[in-house]
Design a protein around this motif. Structure first.
Motif, PDB file in Angstrom:
ATOM      1  N   TYR A   1      -7.618   9.677  -1.076  1.00  0.00           N
ATOM      2  CA  TYR A   1      -6.370   8.700  -1.108  1.00  0.00           C
ATOM      3  C   TYR A   1      -6.092   8.307  -2.701  1.00  0.00           C
ATOM      4  O   TYR A   1      -5.002   8.287  -2.931  1.00  0.00           O
ATOM      5  N   LEU A   2      -6.946   8.037  -3.471  1.00  0.00           N
ATOM      6  CA  LEU A   2      -6.886   7.399  -4.653  1.00  0.00           C
ATOM      7  C   LEU A   2      -6.227   8.754  -5.543  1.00  0.00           C
ATOM      8  O   LEU A   2      -5.540   8.443  -6.623  1.00  0.00           O
ATOM      9  N   LYS A   3      -6.347   9.844  -4.922  1.00  0.00           N
ATOM     10  CA  LYS A   3      -5.820  10.925  -5.930  1.00  0.00           C
ATOM     11  C   LYS A   3      -4.295  10.994  -5.472  1.00  0.00           C
ATOM     12  O   LYS A   3      -3.525  11.490  -6.402  1.00  0.00           O
TER      13      LYS A   3
ATOM     14  N   VAL B   1       1.121  -1.321   0.121  1.00  0.00           N
ATOM     15  CA  VAL B   1      -0.042   0.072   0.017  1.00  0.00           C
ATOM     16  C   VAL B   1       0.846   1.311   0.088  1.00  0.00           C
ATOM     17  O   VAL B   1       1.783   1.355   0.878  1.00  0.00           O
ATOM     18  N   LYS B   2       0.826   2.145  -0.778  1.00  0.00           N
ATOM     19  CA  LYS B   2       1.755   3.587  -1.290  1.00  0.00           C
ATOM     20  C   LYS B   2       1.033   4.344  -0.007  1.00  0.00           C
ATOM     21  O   LYS B   2      -0.070   4.632   0.052  1.00  0.00           O
TER      22      LYS B   2
ATOM     23  N   LEU C   1      -7.543  13.685   5.393  1.00  0.00           N
ATOM     24  CA  LEU C   1      -8.538  12.807   4.878  1.00  0.00           C
ATOM     25  C   LEU C   1      -8.019  11.433   4.001  1.00  0.00           C
ATOM     26  O   LEU C   1      -8.604  10.299   4.228  1.00  0.00           O
ATOM     27  N   ALA C   2      -6.811  11.828   3.242  1.00  0.00           N
ATOM     28  CA  ALA C   2      -6.524  10.677   2.495  1.00  0.00           C
ATOM     29  C   ALA C   2      -5.900   9.439   3.365  1.00  0.00           C
ATOM     30  O   ALA C   2      -5.888   8.363   2.891  1.00  0.00           O
ATOM     31  N   LYS C   3      -5.289   9.890   4.527  1.00  0.00           N
ATOM     32  CA  LYS C   3      -4.808   8.924   5.464  1.00  0.00           C
ATOM     33  C   LYS C   3      -5.833   8.160   5.968  1.00  0.00           C
ATOM     34  O   LYS C   3      -5.685   6.867   5.964  1.00  0.00           O
ATOM     35  N   THR C   4      -6.796   8.504   6.282  1.00  0.00           N
ATOM     36  CA  THR C   4      -8.115   7.681   6.413  1.00  0.00           C
ATOM     37  C   THR C   4      -8.536   6.841   5.243  1.00  0.00           C
ATOM     38  O   THR C   4      -8.769   5.601   5.535  1.00  0.00           O
TER      39      THR C   4
ATOM     40  N   LEU D   1      -8.632   2.296   4.625  1.00  0.00           N
ATOM     41  CA  LEU D   1     -10.003   1.720   3.672  1.00  0.00           C
ATOM     42  C   LEU D   1      -9.581   1.261   2.644  1.00  0.00           C
ATOM     43  O   LEU D   1      -9.978   0.050   2.099  1.00  0.00           O
ATOM     44  N   PHE D   2      -8.288   1.563   1.750  1.00  0.00           N
ATOM     45  CA  PHE D   2      -7.998   0.923   0.546  1.00  0.00           C
ATOM     46  C   PHE D   2      -7.367  -0.058   0.863  1.00  0.00           C
ATOM     47  O   PHE D   2      -7.373  -1.319   0.130  1.00  0.00           O
TER      48      PHE D   2
END
Length: 611
Positions: free
Chosen positions: A607-609, A40-41, A405-408, A412-413
């Motif tokens: 996160y996907l961004k 996971v990146k 928010l991306a870390k959250t 999930l990813f």
């Protein structure tokens, strides 16, 4: 380098014999696998710094591999085939109603002027043989599409400027639309004439008249006085090219007419068989999409002697299923590539295309070149592309990101997506509910034909030698240190073990919209919230929807100056069904439908961004 999908009759009958005696099983024993661990990146701590670093990394990579990049981006895929350059640039003179204005005449098919390509006589995506031919006085120049025509895209920033996506997707590019416009231009010249010889003479006269006009007006009309690596395409070069063309204009133009009409007729043959619901629409092409294998197979079928029993040949050569897909990104190829198993007898842990049926990067590139419909291709283009694309960094998301928010979303990813969407995951999935047409398009005859020819002397055998950067190299001699002698079965994997789709890794995912293999889902939001997927939306716009993560797609306020309407319910081939229900694999359940948890959707999108 005669390709089997154009000379396929030479292999059809032997294959029938092999099948009859059950002797092909040895060709079909390769299967790609999934990696054993999960990666996971992580989210960057500072997004602005991450953007600057990625852009610098891309620039440094291209600078390091500049020669390779030039071949990928600007060089023709064939040294001897293509459309006569003079004919190409005269198209807006003989049929202005089908082409754009002046030096932007190819904008109607989605090729654009890249500001980084200063002084070049064509938009990005067109190469010509004068760039590579050793004897510049030996022949007329032919033009053809480059790898960059499909794989250098762009996104419009809020300032109105463009950010270029090297190795990305040119979602504007419509190669079928280009072929249709040429046929329309010829039909305009023909008028009501029905005699074939008279029709060709009309075309000859039209192009020679146009040539005389532009020659008198501008001695640099065709080449713009361009210079590259010591080659000077000045007025003297242009005058010599014009004279070569005029010396043999009747035969050159007649061959051009025959080829272009046959190529487009091949596509119409395919659409009538495989796209009956949308044949009129798809005959004009979908920008950013192609049915490469089907197109080649149809061209092969079109070239058969009319006396052959087409009822026998057609089911063998023509694909049994539609295979239209979105153009793929080609950056960071190392994340797609397979490796050898322990005893180095078969490939594992990799994929590449939508179903990974051509796993080796060199042969993926060769297949893409052959898609353009030439008998002879320049293998060095594929070799250079492999070198520059292997570790080309993906384009960075050019807008703001909420790092917290991306870390959250990262967790999930990891819990729901990462196990499948791994780098070098060669496993194919057939339970996702997507249309299976593309996974079935390469049947037995196409597979065996590709194995025999791609790795044969006609294209790139282990002993094929080319010149690269001043050295003699054999680009198909080995893969990751293992000899490819006797390994032709690795060139294209059999349909029975590739009956599904890869879960591709996500480098630069933001720039790969629209989504699914057939580009039927406009944004990542709609991937995660399938009950809100629009049936009809606009494709190929260049502005970006930063909230839902995809290129602008709404029909409301669409000004029709850019993009086109895409109706996902008009044909099974472009259905937006799939990847829309939770699934269980190997005892673990993965959430795919997030419609009931919008808070998590926004975190996942953020996160996907960052990928």
């Amino acid at each position: 380098m005669n390709h089997p999908l154009f000379k396929i009759s030479a292999v059809v009958l032997p294959i029938i014999g092999l099948l009859a005696y059950g002797k092909v099983s040895g060709l079909f024993d390769s299967r790609l696998e999934a990696p054993k661990s999960t990666y996971v990146k992580p989210v960057p701590k500072d997004w602005v710094l991450a953007q600057a670093k990625r852009r610098a990394d891309i620039a440094d990579h291209i600078d390091t591999f500049q020669v390779n990049y030039d071949h990928f981006a600007n060089f023709p895929v064939s040294e001897t085939n293509g459309i006569p350059l003079i004919v190409l640039k005269l198209l807006p003179e003989v049929a202005p109603e089908y082409w754009g204005d002046e030096d932007n005449f190819l904008s109607v098919m989605g090729l654009f002027h890249d500001e980084r390509l200063v002084g070049y006589p064509f938009p990005r995506g067109i190469g010509f043989t004068g760039l590579v031919r050793k004897d510049l006085t030996a022949d007329i120049d032919y033009a053809s599409f480059t790898c960059g025509g499909c794989h250098i895209g762009r996104v419009r920033l809020p300032s109105g400027e463009f950010e270029y996506l090297d190795g990305g997707i040119n979602s504007e590019f419509n190669v079928i639309g280009y072929r249709e416009r040429i046929v329309q231009s010829l039909n305009k010249i023909y008028g009501n004439e029905t005699d074939e010889s008279a029709k060709k003479q009309l075309v000859v006269d039209a192009f020679l008249t146009a040539l005389d006009k532009v020659e008198a007006q501008d001695p640099n009309y065709f080449y713009n006085n361009y210079q590259y690596d010591g080659r000077v395409f000045d007025a003297n070069y242009e005058a010599a090219q014009i004279q070569l063309f005029k010396n043999d204009a009747t035969d050159i133009i007649a061959e051009f007419v025959t080829h272009q009409e046959n190529v487009y007729a091949s596509w119409v043959t395919l659409t009538e068989k495989l796209y009956p619901n949308i044949k009129d629409r798809i005959n004009s092409g979908f920008a950013g999409m192609e049915d490469a294998i089907g197109f080649n197979a149809a061209t092969a079928f079109q070239t058969f002697d009319e006396k052959m029993t087409t009822k026998l040949i057609a089911p063998l050569v023509m694909p049994a299923s539609h295979g239209v897909t979105d153009i793929m990104v080609v950056w960071d190829q190392d994340s797609h590539d397979p490796v050898w198993n322990e005893d180095e007898t078969r490939l594992i842990n990799g994929g590449g295309q939508w179903n990974g049926h051509i796993p080796l990067p060199m042969y993926k590139n060769i297949a893409a070149q052959i898609t353009l419909g030439f008998d002879n291709i320049d293998i060095s283009v594929s070799a250079h592309a492999e070198k520059v694309l292997q570790k080309l960094p993906p384009a960075i998301y050019p807008f703001d990101v909420d790092v917290d928010l991306a870390k959250t979303g990262q967790q999930l990813f990891k819990d729901n997506c990462a196990d499948c969407h791994q780098p070098n995951n060669g496993r194919v999935y057939s339970i996702m509910g997507t249309d299976m047409g593309r996974a079935k398009v390469a049947g037995t005859v196409i597979t065996v034909g590709a194995q025999a020819s791609f790795a044969g002397d006609a294209n790139c055998s282990p002993t094929t030698t080319i010149e690269m950067e001043g050295k003699q190299v054999q680009p198909c001699a080995e893969y990751k240190g293992v000899s490819l002698v006797g390994q032709s079965k690795q060139v294209m994997l059999p349909p029975r073990v590739q009956n599904g789709y890869n879960a591709l890794p996500f480098p630069g995912l933001w720039a790969q919209a629209p989504y699914l293999h057939n580009g039927s889902v406009p944004t990542l939001y709609h991937m995660l919230v399938p009950n809100e997927r629009p049936d009809v939306f606009v494709k190929s716009q260049l502005d970006f929807d930063t909230q839902l993560v995809g290129f602008k797609w709404e029909l409301d306020n669409w000004d029709e100056q850019e993009g086109y309407v895409f109706d996902t319910q008009s044909s099974p081939s472009i259905s937006n069904a799939g990847h829309d229900k939770d699934i269980t694999l190997d005892g673990k359940t993965y959430k795919l439908d997030w419609s009931d948890d919008k808070q998590s959707v926004w975190a996942l999108l953020e996160y996907l961004k960052t990928l």
